[in-house]
Design an enzyme around this catalytic site. Structure first.
Site, short mmCIF file in Angstrom:
data_model
loop_
_atom_site.label_atom_id
_atom_site.label_comp_id
_atom_site.label_asym_id
_atom_site.label_seq_id
_atom_site.Cartn_x
_atom_site.Cartn_y
_atom_site.Cartn_z
N CYS A 130 0.81 -1.23 0.00
CA CYS A 130 0.00 0.00 0.00
C CYS A 130 0.85 1.28 0.00
O CYS A 130 0.54 2.23 -0.71
CB CYS A 130 -0.96 0.00 1.18
SG CYS A 130 -0.30 -0.74 2.67
N HIS A 242 -3.00 6.16 4.62
CA HIS A 242 -1.56 6.26 4.88
C HIS A 242 -1.06 7.63 4.39
O HIS A 242 -1.46 8.09 3.31
CB HIS A 242 -0.78 5.19 4.09
CG HIS A 242 -0.94 3.79 4.61
ND1 HIS A 242 -1.67 3.46 5.72
CD2 HIS A 242 -0.41 2.62 4.15
CE1 HIS A 242 -1.60 2.14 5.93
NE2 HIS A 242 -0.85 1.61 4.99
N1 LIG Z 1 -4.79 -3.59 4.57
C1 LIG Z 1 -4.02 -3.00 3.66
O1 LIG Z 1 -3.87 -1.76 3.60
C2 LIG Z 1 -3.32 -3.82 2.67
C3 LIG Z 1 -2.72 -3.18 1.61
C4 LIG Z 1 -2.05 -3.94 0.68
C5 LIG Z 1 -2.00 -5.29 0.83
N2 LIG Z 1 -2.59 -5.90 1.89
C6 LIG Z 1 -2.51 -7.35 1.97
O2 LIG Z 1 -3.80 -7.91 1.73
C7 LIG Z 1 -3.93 -9.11 2.47
C8 LIG Z 1 -5.17 -9.05 3.35
O3 LIG Z 1 -5.09 -7.94 4.21
P1 LIG Z 1 -6.32 -7.49 5.11
O4 LIG Z 1 -5.90 -6.18 5.66
O5 LIG Z 1 -7.60 -7.58 4.37
O6 LIG Z 1 -6.29 -8.61 6.27
P2 LIG Z 1 -7.46 -9.07 7.26
O7 LIG Z 1 -8.42 -7.97 7.48
O8 LIG Z 1 -6.77 -9.67 8.42
O9 LIG Z 1 -8.22 -10.24 6.46
C9 LIG Z 1 -7.60 -11.45 6.11
C10 LIG Z 1 -8.51 -12.27 5.23
O10 LIG Z 1 -7.84 -13.48 4.85
C11 LIG Z 1 -8.67 -14.59 5.16
N3 LIG Z 1 -7.88 -15.76 5.49
C12 LIG Z 1 -6.95 -15.90 6.46
N4 LIG Z 1 -6.48 -17.19 6.48
C13 LIG Z 1 -7.12 -17.84 5.49
C14 LIG Z 1 -7.06 -19.17 5.01
N5 LIG Z 1 -6.25 -20.10 5.55
N6 LIG Z 1 -7.86 -19.52 3.96
C15 LIG Z 1 -8.69 -18.61 3.41
N7 LIG Z 1 -8.79 -17.33 3.82
C16 LIG Z 1 -8.01 -16.94 4.85
C17 LIG Z 1 -9.47 -14.12 6.34
O11 LIG Z 1 -10.60 -14.95 6.48
P3 LIG Z 1 -11.28 -15.22 7.93
O12 LIG Z 1 -12.07 -13.99 8.25
O13 LIG Z 1 -12.11 -16.43 7.67
O14 LIG Z 1 -10.15 -15.46 8.89
C18 LIG Z 1 -9.81 -12.71 5.92
O15 LIG Z 1 -10.87 -12.71 4.98
C19 LIG Z 1 -2.62 -9.29 3.22
O16 LIG Z 1 -1.76 -10.06 2.42
C20 LIG Z 1 -2.09 -7.89 3.31
O17 LIG Z 1 -0.70 -7.84 3.46
C21 LIG Z 1 -3.26 -5.20 2.79
#
Ligand SMILES: NC(=O)c1ccc[n+]([C@@H]2O[C@H](COP(=O)([O-])OP(=O)(O)OC[C@H]3O[C@@H](n4cnc5c(N)ncnc54)[C@H](OP(=O)(O)O)[C@@H]3O)[C@@H](O)[C@H]2O)c1
Length: 341
Positions: A130, A242
């Site tokens: 991000c 951010h």
């Molecule tokens: N947030 C940001 O600003 C941002 C920016 C760029 C990239 N990212 C990347 O995007 C990704 C997700 O970020 P987020 O902020 O959305 O995280 P988050 O809010 O913690 O959500 C994680 C998601 O992944 C799912 N998940 C976890 N373990 C899993 C598994 N074994 N099988 C299937 N689904 C699974 C979770 O499902 P459950 O609810 O069922 O656990 C949830 O839907 C990460 O790789 C992060 O680094 C985030």
């Protein structure tokens, strides 16, 4: 044409935003499938006015899926992205798993969408980190004009960048401070409420954190391998958005006035830069918006050709979900996606 889209991580911060942006932009879908871990099977997520029942990734058959928007972390992506690509879908992945793979394009559509024309060998496209996305959106037009040599960046990163559990932690700790409850720490090793933490992602042997390293290597991969970037990444008690304080050194002269004019014409950028109280953007105002905002454009008098800027964007939208969907739109515009008539 319309496309069957799977969103993996649909219950997460980024996944929910993806569903909402797909609906908002009227992305041409024939079907949308919401997937997450088995913990979430059967829970509801919104897709525009519709409600989708979440299915378990572990038991889902990807045949017939055209695009998979993957947002469930690196470990899940490492295991699943190759399998999903082998089933015929193009995977657009939000994790850091594939970003530096030479055979995986790392794309910010305003900056380097043309890289997609050179092929998607593994069937996987990576979405940058991000903090990188908003940085390169603002730097690209300036690089074209005056050739960037070096960038010094300090980030002020919101807790949503660390997932939904991190947002809950800021909320709980803030409440606990007001009602004098004990402060519980889980996602962050120090208290985040009413504090700032100079630490995002894990530490590397160099003394930098992985988030800081990503800003260097991803900027080089997307923009130019000759650009040097030194970063300090800081987590701040902001829910969404951010901010980055950025100082850029150029090979050629570039005045603040010309930079402002160039940025005003740049795709994806909005300049808010009045030299007066409130004449700049803050993350609270950028949250929910698509643009990368640039404020405080001024000369850096300490080097021959330098400018300082303040760059802010919604990390869940342009920093993640929106950028991924813009990549999917770029694929459609370039006729690189199969689909259904
Ligand atoms: N947030 C940001 O600003 C941002 C920016 C760029 C990239 N990212 C990347 O995007 C990704 C997700 O970020 P987020 O902020 O959305 O995280 P988050 O809010 O913690 O959500 C994680 C998601 O992944 C799912 N998940 C976890 N373990 C899993 C598994 N074994 N099988 C299937 N689904 C699974 C979770 O499902 P459950 O609810 O069922 O656990 C949830 O839907 C990460 O790789 C992060 O680094 C985030």
């Amino acid at each position: 044409m319309s496309y069957k889209v799977a969103v993996v991580g649909a219950t997460g911060n980024v996944g929910r935003e993806m569903l909402s942006i797909l609906a908002e932009r009227q992305f041409p879908v024939s079907e949308v499938v919401a997937l997450a871990s088995t913990r979430s099977t059967g829970t509801d997520v919104s897709f525009g006015d519709a409600i989708l029942k979440v299915k378990a990734l572990d038991y889902f058959d990807f045949s017939g899926v055209d695009i998979c928007l993957m947002s469930a972390g690196s470990a899940v992506s490492k295991e699943w992205s190759p399998k999903i690509a082998a089933a015929g879908a193009i995977v657009i992945d939000n994790s850091s798993q594939w970003r530096m793979d030479r055979e995986v394009p790392l794309i910010v559509p305003e900056v380097n969408a043309d890289v997609l024309n050179s092929g998607i060998k593994k069937g996987i496209i990576a979405n940058p980190n991000c903090s990188t996305v908003q940085l390169v959106v603002a730097l690209k037009p300036l690089h074209d004009a005056a050739t960037i040599k070096r960038v010094v960046v300090s980030t002020y990163q919101s807790v949503s960048g660390a997932g939904k559990a991190a947002m809950d932690e800021l909320f709980r700790q803030t409440r606990a401070v007001f009602v004098a409850d004990p402060i519980e720490k889980d996602k962050f090793t120090k208290q985040i409420a009413f504090n700032v933490i100079p630490h995002c992602d894990v530490f590397l042997d160099s003394g930098y954190t992985k988030e800081e390293w990503k800003l260097l290597v991803e900027t080089q991969k997307i923009l130019d391998p000759d650009i040097q970037v030194v970063a300090t990444c800081v987590r701040v008690p902001v829910f969404i958005g951010h901010s980055e304080s950025v100082t850029v050194e150029f090979e050629k002269p570039l005045t603040a006035e010309r930079a402002r004019a160039i940025l005003r014409a740049a795709p994806g950028v909005l300049v808010i830069d009045k030299r007066e109280d409130g004449g700049y953007i803050t993350p609270l105002e950028a949250a929910g918006e698509d643009a990368t905002y640039v404020s405080r454009i001024r000369k850096d008098p300490t080097v021959e050709n330098g400018l300082s800027l303040w760059i802010v964007s919604d990390n869940l939208r342009k920093g993640a979900a929106l950028n991924a969907i813009q990549i999917a739109e770029s694929l459609i515009n370039r006729k690189l996606l199969k689909g259904m008539r």
